[in-house]
Motif scaffolding. Structure first.
Motif, PDB file in Angstrom:
ATOM      1  N   PRO A  45      -4.012  34.244  34.112  1.00 24.05           N
ATOM      2  CA  PRO A  45      -3.756  32.783  32.966  1.00 24.05           C
ATOM      3  C   PRO A  45      -4.797  31.803  33.391  1.00 24.05           C
ATOM      4  CG  PRO A  45      -1.959  33.815  33.919  1.00 24.05           C
ATOM      5  CD  PRO A  45      -3.390  34.512  34.604  1.00 24.05           C
ATOM      6  N   MET A  46      -5.477  31.501  34.674  1.00 21.68           N
ATOM      7  CA  MET A  46      -6.000  30.432  35.143  1.00 21.68           C
ATOM      8  C   MET A  46      -7.464  30.614  33.967  1.00 21.68           C
ATOM      9  SD  MET A  46      -6.792  29.003  39.253  1.00 21.68           S
ATOM     10  CE  MET A  46      -8.582  29.777  39.443  1.00 21.68           C
ATOM     11  N   VAL A  47      -8.149  31.969  33.720  1.00 21.54           N
ATOM     12  CA  VAL A  47      -9.166  32.109  33.712  1.00 21.54           C
ATOM     13  C   VAL A  47      -9.226  31.884  31.934  1.00 21.54           C
ATOM     14  CG1 VAL A  47     -11.328  32.368  34.175  1.00 21.54           C
ATOM     15  CG2 VAL A  47      -9.361  33.025  35.240  1.00 21.54           C
ATOM     16  N   VAL A  48      -8.412  32.695  31.524  1.00 22.57           N
ATOM     17  CA  VAL A  48      -8.358  32.804  29.832  1.00 22.57           C
ATOM     18  C   VAL A  48      -8.005  30.840  29.253  1.00 22.57           C
ATOM     19  CG1 VAL A  48      -6.760  33.209  27.588  1.00 22.57           C
ATOM     20  CG2 VAL A  48      -7.381  34.517  29.951  1.00 22.57           C
ATOM     21  N   PRO A  49      -9.279  30.914  28.130  1.00 22.59           N
ATOM     22  CA  PRO A  49      -9.076  29.402  27.813  1.00 22.59           C
ATOM     23  C   PRO A  49      -7.844  29.213  26.894  1.00 22.59           C
ATOM     24  CG  PRO A  49     -10.624  30.789  26.677  1.00 22.59           C
ATOM     25  CD  PRO A  49     -10.073  31.702  27.800  1.00 22.59           C
ATOM     26  N   VAL A  50      -6.953  28.079  27.948  1.00 26.26           N
ATOM     27  CA  VAL A  50      -5.846  27.683  27.185  1.00 26.26           C
ATOM     28  C   VAL A  50      -5.197  27.509  25.805  1.00 26.26           C
ATOM     29  CG1 VAL A  50      -6.101  24.982  27.295  1.00 26.26           C
ATOM     30  CG2 VAL A  50      -3.973  25.848  28.468  1.00 26.26           C
ATOM     31  N   VAL A  51      -6.545  28.055  25.504  1.00 23.52           N
ATOM     32  CA  VAL A  51      -6.431  27.358  23.595  1.00 23.52           C
ATOM     33  C   VAL A  51      -5.200  29.128  22.980  1.00 23.52           C
ATOM     34  CG1 VAL A  51      -6.845  27.375  20.937  1.00 23.52           C
ATOM     35  CG2 VAL A  51      -6.931  25.444  22.912  1.00 23.52           C
ATOM     36  N   ILE A  52      -6.054  30.077  23.443  1.00 23.68           N
ATOM     37  CA  ILE A  52      -5.789  31.656  23.456  1.00 23.68           C
ATOM     38  C   ILE A  52      -4.016  31.577  23.836  1.00 23.68           C
ATOM     39  CG2 ILE A  52      -6.640  33.622  23.941  1.00 23.68           C
ATOM     40  CD1 ILE A  52      -8.844  33.067  23.633  1.00 23.68           C
ATOM     41  N   THR A  53      -4.092  31.421  25.438  1.00 21.61           N
ATOM     42  CA  THR A  53      -2.611  31.714  25.859  1.00 21.61           C
ATOM     43  C   THR A  53      -1.523  30.635  25.173  1.00 21.61           C
ATOM     44  OG1 THR A  53      -3.926  31.222  27.486  1.00 21.61           O
ATOM     45  CG2 THR A  53      -1.473  31.391  28.009  1.00 21.61           C
TER      46      THR A  53
ATOM     47  N   ALA B 116      -2.269  29.948  21.842  1.00 15.90           N
ATOM     48  CA  ALA B 116      -1.521  30.314  20.366  1.00 15.90           C
ATOM     49  C   ALA B 116      -0.836  31.814  20.760  1.00 15.90           C
ATOM     50  CB  ALA B 116      -3.114  30.605  19.660  1.00 15.90           C
TER      51      ALA B 116
ATOM     52  N   VAL C 104      -1.618  19.892  28.415  1.00 16.33           N
ATOM     53  CA  VAL C 104      -1.524  18.971  26.959  1.00 16.33           C
ATOM     54  C   VAL C 104      -1.175  19.956  26.279  1.00 16.33           C
ATOM     55  CG1 VAL C 104      -4.019  18.350  26.471  1.00 16.33           C
ATOM     56  CG2 VAL C 104      -1.676  17.115  25.156  1.00 16.33           C
ATOM     57  N   VAL C 105      -2.435  20.933  25.909  1.00 10.46           N
ATOM     58  CA  VAL C 105      -2.831  22.465  24.511  1.00 10.46           C
ATOM     59  C   VAL C 105      -1.657  22.458  24.492  1.00 10.46           C
ATOM     60  CG1 VAL C 105      -3.875  24.166  23.706  1.00 10.46           C
ATOM     61  CG2 VAL C 105      -4.843  22.013  25.623  1.00 10.46           C
TER      62      VAL C 105
END
Lengths: 290, 413
Positions: A121-129, A131, A227-228
């Motif tokens: 979860p730290m590496v996956v771009p937070v926008v993808i998480t 969404a 924030v995302v």
């Protein structure tokens, strides 16, 4: 000639070496200035009386701090941030510490793979998480039928999402503390008659506490900064401090953001000091002297 | 001999020692698994499963497949040449009527419009007409309403969106489309996403390079100074690291503005105000500032482990200062460089907030478009496919990081 040791050079260093060394120091100084100055420059601007984002010319004022501390929009944001970060810290620290304890046991099955999953979860771009969580929260548990409950626009949803983002930090810091941990201490405690709970409380916890606390700090900061996810799965009810700053920059450029930034910088200094003290304590406990 | 003897040892209750040991080992393993299980299940359930759901969304005709079941069945035997017969028209008419009753006909039109531009208004028109009709024949009505209904290309799109799964979003995310002869490139004026990925890679690469160029000397300085002074200087690196991302972005937003302090200084020195906010330059400067500690710290911790005697030995053997650095010191720092740069590059690929606040429209990265398709266009399939491409790239790099550095070697602070 007494400035030579200051440059870290032996007395026989050539002119070129001295010049090069001087350039090196100058370059490093500029980089460090680049690192620190943007953060420091916000502080005087926050005391500017005018509503332009510039240095105070003649009148200094605390009106943006008044706005920050007494305007509902900001106080609600601070309150929300504190609530969400508090529960995130507790959940993430508990889950992460337990997992780190399990992972550090000798011959844990498929350790590398499990670790990779827990850190992902730290590496996956937070926008993808964010969404993916938005889709998931719209209808948790089942894909097709009418949702039994919805987690979008709830505190629970935001807290669970932040916990997900924060646990990798706890796992990493506690695992790092445990690498120097002598597993035979547990057996020693047990052989002296202590039940597992007592061993944990009296032997394990005091030794790993620096790692746990700095992991908890990381978890807190992760949630406090995030924030995302809040933009995606939260509503205006879950408006946090970073969310408020984001719209503060985007929609109406209010100098209150500089006051908010200054308060957050003070907080960062506090955290930095705490982590540094913890690091020293950990090194003392592990018998490493620097 | 010794092994055979151990095998025959018995515990006090008559069980072979070997068996007892295996039992103890197993129960210890179970306990360890039990400790990890809560977090593992949490991650699987609220992270991996949602990611899988999102992946499914990127290949599903969510808006149309359930609403065009009759059409799908009727067109199953149609070969894609010419136009279908009356059964095809009638099935589409019935589906549109049913959808219109549930006020969902617009969703179908919107989805088909994304593959066949101009279809939106044609669908609205025909839906109104078929609603007025009790029974067929419909083919006549369609063809007399608009000549677009005699276009086989439109019918091919209708057939493809009526099926459950579609490669459309993934192809579109790579600027490709399903043509008559197979997969082809979309016209140059519609190709946007490859450009976005290139830009994302470019920005991430440039920022990584800058963090390395700025971070390497400082890491060396910190690693070689006496402990007290190094600790003092370390604060300058760690304070930005602990300061909120929003604060650092705010700081750059304030600094880079045309009326900001940097331009005040520039006006004083060269009597000119530069355009820095909402530019590629501003984005790269702000991102370099934010990522610098992430590249610097792994390099620093590797440099700490290099004994200074190595370089001294090289010098005493006759190497010049540059040679000693390049052949002896630098190769030993490569693991740190790899760890720091890879981490920064991975994190840079996912940047959203900083480019959104200090970058211009031409500086937005993939994440921005994922958010844009999610929240503004409300095209979940496209958002999911765009994110999917980014996710695959990130996962490959994460795997590489894991192979090269090892995830448990990751250090924070």
């Amino acid at each position: 000639m007494d400035w030579l040791p200051l440059l870290g050079l032996p007395p026989y260093a050539s002119i070129a070496e001295r010049a090069w060394r001087l350039c090196f120091f100058l370059f490093c100084g500029l980089v460090l200035l680049f690192l620190i100055s943007p953060i420091l420059i916000v502080i005087p601007i926050s005391f500017n009386d005018s509503s332009f984002l510039s240095f105070p010319r003649d009148v200094w004022s605390t009106r943006w701090y008044e706005d920050f501390f007494f305007n509902d929009r900001w106080t609600t944001a601070v309150k929300n941030s504190v609530i969400i970060a508090f529960f995130t810290t507790i959940l993430a620290t508990t889950l992460g510490t337990l997992a780190a304890l399990g992972l550090s046991r000798p011959n844990f099955p498929a350790r590398a793979a499990v670790m990779a999953v827990l850190i992902s979860p730290m590496v996956v771009p937070v926008v993808i998480t964010a969404a993916a969580l938005y889709f998931f929260y719209a209808n948790p548990l089942v894909v097709t039928a009418e949702p039994a409950f919805i987690l979008n626009n709830t505190y629970v949803g935001v807290i669970l999402a932040h916990t997900l983002l924060a646990t990798p930090f706890v796992v990493i810091t506690v695992t790092a503390t445990l690498t120097g941990f002598d597993q035979s201490m547990i057996r020693a405690g047990a052989s002296l008659g202590a039940p597992p709970a007592t061993v944990f409380r009296k032997v394990i916890l005091p030794l790993i506490s620096p790692g746990v606390i700095s992991g908890a700090l990381f978890a807190f900061v992760t949630s406090w900064d995030e924030v995302v996810v809040v933009l995606f799965v939260g509503s205006s009810d879950q408006r946090t401090l970073p969310r408020q700053m984001f719209s503060g920059i985007r929609e109406m450029i209010s100098p209150t953001i500089t006051a908010a930034a200054t308060v957050l910088i003070s907080l960062a200094v506090l955290m930095l000091v705490t982590v540094e003290l913890l690091r020293r304590r950990a090194e003392r406990l592990r018998g490493i002297r620097v | 001999m010794a092994l055979a003897e151990t095998a025959n040892f018995m515990t006090i209750d008559g069980v072979p020692l070997k068996k007892r040991l295996a039992q103890a080992e197993r129960s210890r393993k179970l306990k360890a698994v039990g400790l990890v299980a809560p977090l593992f299940l949490f991650v699987v359930l609220t992270f991996l499963y949602p990611l899988a759901v999102m992946a499914l969304k990127s290949v599903t005709n969510e808006e149309t497949s359930g609403r065009l079941t009759r059409t799908g069945a009727a067109l199953a035997g149609w070969d894609g040449q010419g136009i279908p017969d009356e059964t095809g028209f009638a099935a589409l008419a019935e589906d549109l009527k049913a959808a219109q009753q549930k006020r969902e006909a617009g969703e179908i039109a919107k989805r088909i419009n994304s593959e066949f531009s101009g279809a939106m208004s044609k669908f609205k028109g025909i839906t109104r007409k078929v609603e007025a009709m009790e029974t067929g024949p419909y083919k006549e009505l369609f063809l007399s309403t608009d000549k677009v209904w005699s276009d086989p290309a439109l019918w091919r799109v209708i057939k493809s969106v009526s099926s459950r799964y579609t490669p459309y979003y993934w192809l579109a995310a790579l600027d490709l489309k399903q043509g008559q002869a197979g997969i082809e490139r979309v016209p140059a004026d519609q190709a946007v996403f490859i450009d976005v990925y290139t830009r994302t890679f470019w920005i991430a690469g440039v920022v990584t390079l800058f963090t390395l160029l700025l971070g390497f000397p400082v890491a060396h300085l910190l690693a070689t100074q006496p402990a007290r002074r190094a600790n003092m200087l370390m604060i300058l690196v760690m304070l930005p690291f602990w300061t909120s991302l929003l604060v650092r972005t705010t700081a750059w937003f304030v600094l880079l503005r045309t009326e900001g302090p940097l331009n005040d200084l520039a006006e004083l020195l060269v009597d000119h105000r530069f355009e820095m906010i909402f530019t590629r330059f501003g984005t790269i400067v702000a991102m370099t500032h934010i990522q610098l500690p992430f590249t610097l710290l792994p390099i620093y911790s590797v440099m700490k482990t290099i004994p200074p005697s190595h370089v001294r030995a090289a010098r005493s053997l006759g190497a010049g200062p540059f040679m000693a650095f390049w052949r002896v010191y630098f190769p030993q720092t490569v693991p740190g460089i790899a760890a720091g740069c890879l981490l920064t590059f991975i994190l840079c690929l996912g940047y959203y907030i900083t480019p959104a606040l200090v970058g211009g429209p031409r500086d937005q990265m993939v994440s921005y478009y994922v958010a844009y398709y999610m929240n503004n266009i409300i095209n979940f399939g496209q958002a999911a496919a765009l994110g999917g491409v980014l996710l695959i790239i990130t996962m490959v790099l994460y795997w590489l990081y894991n192979r090269l550095v090892g995830i448990d070697k990751m250090k924070l602070g």
